[in-house]
Scaffold this active site. Structure first.
Site, mmCIF file in Angstrom:
data_model
loop_
_atom_site.group_PDB
_atom_site.id
_atom_site.type_symbol
_atom_site.label_atom_id
_atom_site.label_comp_id
_atom_site.label_asym_id
_atom_site.label_seq_id
_atom_site.Cartn_x
_atom_site.Cartn_y
_atom_site.Cartn_z
ATOM 1 C CD GLU A 1 -7.729 -0.129 -10.064
ATOM 2 O OE1 GLU A 1 -6.937 0.758 -10.430
ATOM 3 O OE2 GLU A 1 -7.489 -0.915 -9.134
ATOM 4 C CD GLU B 1 -7.316 -1.395 -4.822
ATOM 5 O OE1 GLU B 1 -7.649 -2.381 -5.521
ATOM 6 O OE2 GLU B 1 -8.090 -0.488 -4.502
#
Ligand code: NAI
Length: 711
Positions: free
Chosen positions: A130, A110
């Site tokens: 995740e 990210e």
């Protein structure tokens, strides 16, 4: 800027390096350090471009999971807030180049996506894993990933959590260049080019060219949800990740980010997320053995030998050869040896066909395995693993023989699934060198390795076994020497209870479906049929029946009928040529007649009762194992069940699950079953104590951290 983030200069290029070993996680201080470094470089008139790189072996490999754990349990600040950092990077007037080696995962990717450009080493990997922790990318990843890689790739990566290699990432548009050779030098050169070209430099959040249209996206979202339901059965996070990507496609960036944050908050507050984080830490806790400290020397394992080239011997040989250890594979029977080797070859050929590794790798591995009938060469083995028939007299005879041949430093291991390691060790003059290494079938695939500690097993032998598990990329869990150790000991009452349920009115397929829907990888009758009805039958013969305990009535009849499971085409189910299980009316009739003759009242049984009786009886046995000291921690029992028995990770393992239901509730149900169904339900004293004190298994683990020993 602080010791976690440092800045150096290569003439006009500022190089920001993250130094938070071992994986440069985004722990407190790291995001702040990066933001301050970018700000300073932007203000510095002599800087024309910025490179951000990871120190050591990797780029940023993700969030600090300790912080996530705090957030999931309502403590802490809710994880790292990266919004400010990402905006600072993306809005920087000078080009920011992310230089990736090792892995850029989760929050790491990210951060990378907020840069204007990304370059990487050829062997770098990136991903948004995740979902494995029950959450979705929470630092704008669900909004930037589709903008860079397109909707379909974003859905795939966020649902599967898979890692992709640099070349695939480049093809998807996630990377601008792959740099052969020195990454930093290549990144700095790229930075100079970008600075010379001049701005404006691309901001990921402003891109929309890959966001597709409602029409093109609808089937992608539908397929993504389908993929999530299939591959991540019962899990919420992967579905919600798709929802967040839908927001990226339909809402302005800031609104999409808001939606993402709202979803992350929901995920963090879920039982699934807490259970998966527990599973993550439980797997890492297994290596902490209070009386075998980390410094305990482990012997190097270069040469191994296996006695018995059957199902397990062959699989273990592959597991060792895959890790580069040379193996003598010994059997007494030439035909068995030939069969064993043919199976190994077939397995490897299958992997080559599927592209898992090359023919050359297969040849190397095959060359490491030396089949033979004699004991020749065993005197130089560092490790010998016995995997002959489950028969005490035979095992003792073999260990006595090994004692005469093996060098003094050789670890002597048995792969027994139930037998007493101390008795086996007693047939040698060196019981301190004897240990159980309980592999699971297929041994080259299954991750669990139960490491069975005998009374006399030396600490260095335990340390060696734990290190071996790591080398084999398995999860080694130290367990005590009791019948069935941890896994099979809990499995037996579970299997029996399932059989009682069908005697009382359920069908094997109803029980299996209920267990499968609840999250188990397979139903228990399907497991029986896969493992072999004869195996269970033999276990019963060796183990005997405990007086006063209810006996299952059907299994022995299946054995007598030659219905041994998949291998004979029929067991609890019938099997077609594709090994598909088909409910069999003959079995339904057999069960009904048997129950009638035994005077068992048949009734309709609900799925809730099936789950409670199958799972709670395991939990009760787990509590006994803990109390007797045959497992170090409740979380070790969880790891056994997650790594070896197909227990759903999002329920955290049987003991964690018990905590989430409430021990008080479980105890009361067990008491009731005890009254209704007999002595197999006698509550474990530890469970009773914890339930009455309002405790949990997790709190018990916490309170006993340093003080317990397994025996
Ligand atoms: P298997 O029957 O497939 O193989 C046993 C092999 O040992 C045969 O090839 C046989 O020829 C050989 N053998 C017998 N006596 C021998 C001797 N004196 N010297 C050398 N080789 C000899 O059995 P399997 O299933 O591989 O089981 C082996 C052990 O592993 C047992 O203790 C079993 O309880 C344990 N185990 C089995 C699991 C399974 O799923 N099958 C799982 C975990 C453990």
């Amino acid at each position: 800027m602080n010791e976690l983030v440092t800045v150096s200069r290569q003439d006009t290029v500022a190089v920001i390096t993250v130094n938070n070993p071992p994986v440069n996680a985004l722990s407190p201080g790291v995001p702040e350090g990066m933001a301050a470094s970018v700000e300073a470089a932007e203000k510095d008139g002599s800087v024309r471009a910025i490179v951000l790189i990871g120190g050591g072996k990797t780029f940023i490999a993700g969030a600090d999971i300790k912080e996530l754990e705090d957030a999931a349990s309502g403590r802490g600040s809710g994880g790292p807030h990266l919004h400010g950092l990402l905006a600072r990077i993306e809005d920087c007037s000078k080009p920011v180049i992310m230089a990736i080696h090792g892995t850029a995962l989760g929050g790491g990717l990210e951060v990378a996506m907020a840069g204007h450009y990304r370059v990487a080493s050829p062997d770098a990997q990136v991903g948004q894993p995740e979902v494995n922790l029950g959450i979705i990318p929470g630092a704008e990843g669900t909004q930037r990933l589709p903008r860079l890689a397109g909707i379909a790739a974003a859905v795939d990566l966020c649902v599967s959590g898979r890692l992709i290699r640099a070349s695939e990432a480049r093809d998807l548009g996630l990377l601008d260049r792959i740099i052969e050779g020195d990454l930093l030098a290549g990144a700095v050169a790229f930075a100079r080019e970008a600075a010379t070209r001049g701005g404006p430099h691309p901001k990921t959040r402003e891109r929309s060219d890959k966001l597709g249209s409602a029409q093109t996206n609808a089937p992608i979202f539908a397929a993504g949800k389908e993929q999530a339901r299939k591959t991540r059965r019962n899990m919420t996070a992967p579905l919600r990740a798709v929802e967040a990507i839908e927001a990226a496609a339909t809402l302005p960036f800031e609104e999409g980010c808001r939606k993402e944050r709202e979803i992350v908050r929901g995920c963090l507050a879920s039982d699934q997320c807490r259970a998966l984080i527990h599973a993550f830490f439980a797997e890492r806790a297994v290596s902490k053995i209070p009386d075998v400290p980390k410094e305990t020397p482990a012997a190097a394992m270069r040469q191994a030998a296996i006695i018995g080239a059957g199902t397990m011997g062959g699989g273990i040989a592959m597991a060792l050869a895959n890790a580069g250890i040379s193996v003598v594979l010994k059997d007494t029977d030439q035909a068995a040896l030939d069969r064993g080797l043919a199976t190994i070859r077939k397995n490897y050929e299958g992997s080559v066909k599927k592209g898992r590794f090359s023919q050359a790798v297969m040849d190397q591995r095959m060359a490491l395995i030396r089949p033979q009938l004699s004991y020749d060469g065993l005197e130089s083995a560092d490790l010998i693993i016995e995997a002959v028939f489950e028969n005490m007299a035979l095992k003792k005879q073999i260990f006595a023989q090994l004692d005469r041949i093996a060098k003094p430093a050789c670890v002597l291991a048995s792969n027994t699934s139930t037998l007493d390691i101390d008795q086996i060790a007693a047939s040698t003059s060196r019981p301190h060198m004897v240990i159980g290494l309980h592999f699971f079938s297929p041994a080259h695939v299954m991750r669990l390795l139960e490491i069975v500690r005998g009374k006399a097993t030396g600490k260095e032998v335990i340390a060696t076994a734990m290190a071996l598990a790591k080398t084999l990329r398995k999860v080694g869990v130290l367990v005590g020497n009791c019948w069935g150790f941890v896994g099979n000991r809990m499995m037996l009452p579970y299997m029996r209870e399932a059989q009682f349920l069908v005697e009382e009115g359920a069908t094997p397929q109803q029980v299996d479906q209920a267990l499968y829907d609840w999250g188990m990888a397979m139903g228990i009758f399907a497991v029986d049929d896969m493992g072999g009805i004869d195996v269970q039958w033999r276990v019963r013969q060796e183990h005997g029946e405990e007086p006063g305990l209810r006996r299952p009535l059907v299994l022995d009849q299946l054995y007598d009928m030659g219905r041994l499971g998949q291998k004979t085409g029929a067991g609890w189910y019938r099997y077609d040529e594709n090994r598909k299980a088909i409910p069999d009316p003959e079995i339904a009739a057999l069960i009904e007649n048997t129950a009638r003759e035994a005077g068992i009242r048949r009734r309709t049984i609900g799925n809730d009762e099936i789950i409670e009786r199958c799972i709670y009886i395991m939990i009760n046995e787990g509590a006994r194992i803990l109390e007797e000291g045959h497992a170090l921690r409740a979380s070790d029992i969880d790891t056994v069940y997650l790594a070896g028995y197909g227990f759903p990770a999002y329920r955290g393992g049987p003991m964690w699950y018990a905590d989430t239901v409430g021990l008080d509730k479980i105890y009361r149900r067990i008491e009731q079953f005890h009254r209704e169904h007999g002595e197999q339900w006698k509550p474990a004293p530890l469970l009773k104590r914890l339930a009455e004190a309002g405790g949990t298994f997790a709190s018990l683990d916490e309170s006993r951290k340093e003080s317990v020993a397994v025996h």
